[in-house]
Design a protein around this motif. Structure first.
Motif, mmCIF file in Angstrom:
data_model
loop_
_atom_site.group_PDB
_atom_site.id
_atom_site.type_symbol
_atom_site.label_atom_id
_atom_site.label_comp_id
_atom_site.label_asym_id
_atom_site.label_seq_id
_atom_site.Cartn_x
_atom_site.Cartn_y
_atom_site.Cartn_z
ATOM 1 N N VAL A 51 0.853 -1.184 0.000
ATOM 2 C CA VAL A 51 0.000 0.000 0.000
ATOM 3 C C VAL A 51 0.889 1.234 0.000
ATOM 4 O O VAL A 51 2.018 1.201 0.497
ATOM 5 C CB VAL A 51 -0.932 -0.013 1.230
ATOM 6 N N GLN A 52 0.378 2.305 -0.570
ATOM 7 C CA GLN A 52 1.128 3.552 -0.557
ATOM 8 C C GLN A 52 0.993 4.249 0.786
ATOM 9 O O GLN A 52 0.007 4.033 1.520
ATOM 10 C CB GLN A 52 0.622 4.474 -1.663
ATOM 11 N N ASN B 2 -3.628 5.607 7.670
ATOM 12 C CA ASN B 2 -2.512 6.547 7.534
ATOM 13 C C ASN B 2 -1.171 5.820 7.670
ATOM 14 O O ASN B 2 -0.305 6.224 8.459
ATOM 15 C CB ASN B 2 -2.626 7.665 8.570
ATOM 16 N N LEU B 3 -1.022 4.774 6.906
ATOM 17 C CA LEU B 3 0.181 3.961 7.008
ATOM 18 C C LEU B 3 1.409 4.728 6.543
ATOM 19 O O LEU B 3 1.335 5.567 5.633
ATOM 20 C CB LEU B 3 0.022 2.675 6.206
ATOM 21 N N LYS B 4 2.524 4.407 7.174
ATOM 22 C CA LYS B 4 3.791 5.052 6.885
ATOM 23 C C LYS B 4 4.814 4.003 6.467
ATOM 24 O O LYS B 4 4.689 2.833 6.849
ATOM 25 C CB LYS B 4 4.279 5.793 8.132
ATOM 26 N N PRO B 5 5.837 4.393 5.726
ATOM 27 C CA PRO B 5 6.856 3.413 5.328
ATOM 28 C C PRO B 5 7.462 2.667 6.516
ATOM 29 O O PRO B 5 7.798 1.481 6.401
ATOM 30 C CB PRO B 5 7.888 4.285 4.609
ATOM 31 N N GLU B 6 7.569 3.325 7.656
ATOM 32 C CA GLU B 6 8.143 2.668 8.829
ATOM 33 C C GLU B 6 7.217 1.623 9.435
ATOM 34 O O GLU B 6 7.607 0.907 10.357
ATOM 35 C CB GLU B 6 8.533 3.697 9.898
ATOM 36 N N ASP B 7 5.991 1.507 8.927
ATOM 37 C CA ASP B 7 5.092 0.441 9.359
ATOM 38 C C ASP B 7 5.356 -0.863 8.615
ATOM 39 O O ASP B 7 4.761 -1.892 8.930
ATOM 40 C CB ASP B 7 3.632 0.851 9.138
ATOM 41 N N THR B 8 6.235 -0.820 7.629
ATOM 42 C CA THR B 8 6.566 -2.017 6.865
ATOM 43 C C THR B 8 7.171 -3.077 7.768
ATOM 44 O O THR B 8 8.146 -2.826 8.476
ATOM 45 C CB THR B 8 7.552 -1.671 5.742
ATOM 46 N N THR C 77 3.693 -3.985 3.448
ATOM 47 C CA THR C 77 4.714 -3.140 2.840
ATOM 48 C C THR C 77 4.091 -1.803 2.469
ATOM 49 O O THR C 77 3.083 -1.772 1.757
ATOM 50 C CB THR C 77 5.312 -3.791 1.585
ATOM 51 N N VAL C 78 4.671 -0.730 2.972
ATOM 52 C CA VAL C 78 4.166 0.618 2.710
ATOM 53 C C VAL C 78 5.212 1.364 1.898
ATOM 54 O O VAL C 78 6.339 1.553 2.357
ATOM 55 C CB VAL C 78 3.868 1.359 4.026
#
Length: 125
Positions: free
Chosen positions: A12-13, A85-91, A122-123
């Motif tokens: 997801v973006q 509100n996902l963030k890349p650091e949630d990957t 994966t964000v």
């Protein structure tokens, strides 16, 4: 013997949402609090969120507060983790885990007896 199966992960973006599911099989009457944990590459596993059997008690890590929501339907033997509100650091790989004694949804992994196999989140930025 309790078996936990996670699903709902994906790519997801940043800013997007995912809803993870954790379905319990076998011995479900013995499941009390359920926790969500995650492990990113090269990092230690960390607690994300937890929910008591009744749903009245929840526990979130600071970075998840306001963005993630744990919920459950005991009749369906299912626990969800809504992630907004996902963030890349949630990957990370996300795991659900279950306690078989009536305790608070603690953040320490040692409280949980059963674990699922994990689902990848994966964000992208």
């Amino acid at each position: 013997q309790v078996q936990l199966v996670e699903s709902g992960g994906g790519l997801v973006q940043a800013g997007g949402s995912l809803r993870l599911s954790c379905v319990a099989h076998g011995g479900t009457s013995n499941i009390y609090s359920v926790g969500w944990f995650r492990q990113a590459p090269g990092k230690e596993r960390e607690f994300v969120a937890g929910i008591s059997r009744s749903g009245e008690a929840t526990n979130y890590v600071g970075s998840a507060k306001g963005r993630f929501t744990a919920s459950r339907d005991n009749a369906k033997n299912t626990v969800w983790l809504q992630m907004n509100n996902l963030k890349p650091e949630d990957t990370a790989i996300y795991y659900c885990a279950a306690q078989t004694r009536p305790n608070y949804p603690h953040s320490a992994a040692g409280w949980y007896e059963y674990w699922g196999q994990g689902t990848q989140v994966t964000v992208s930025s």
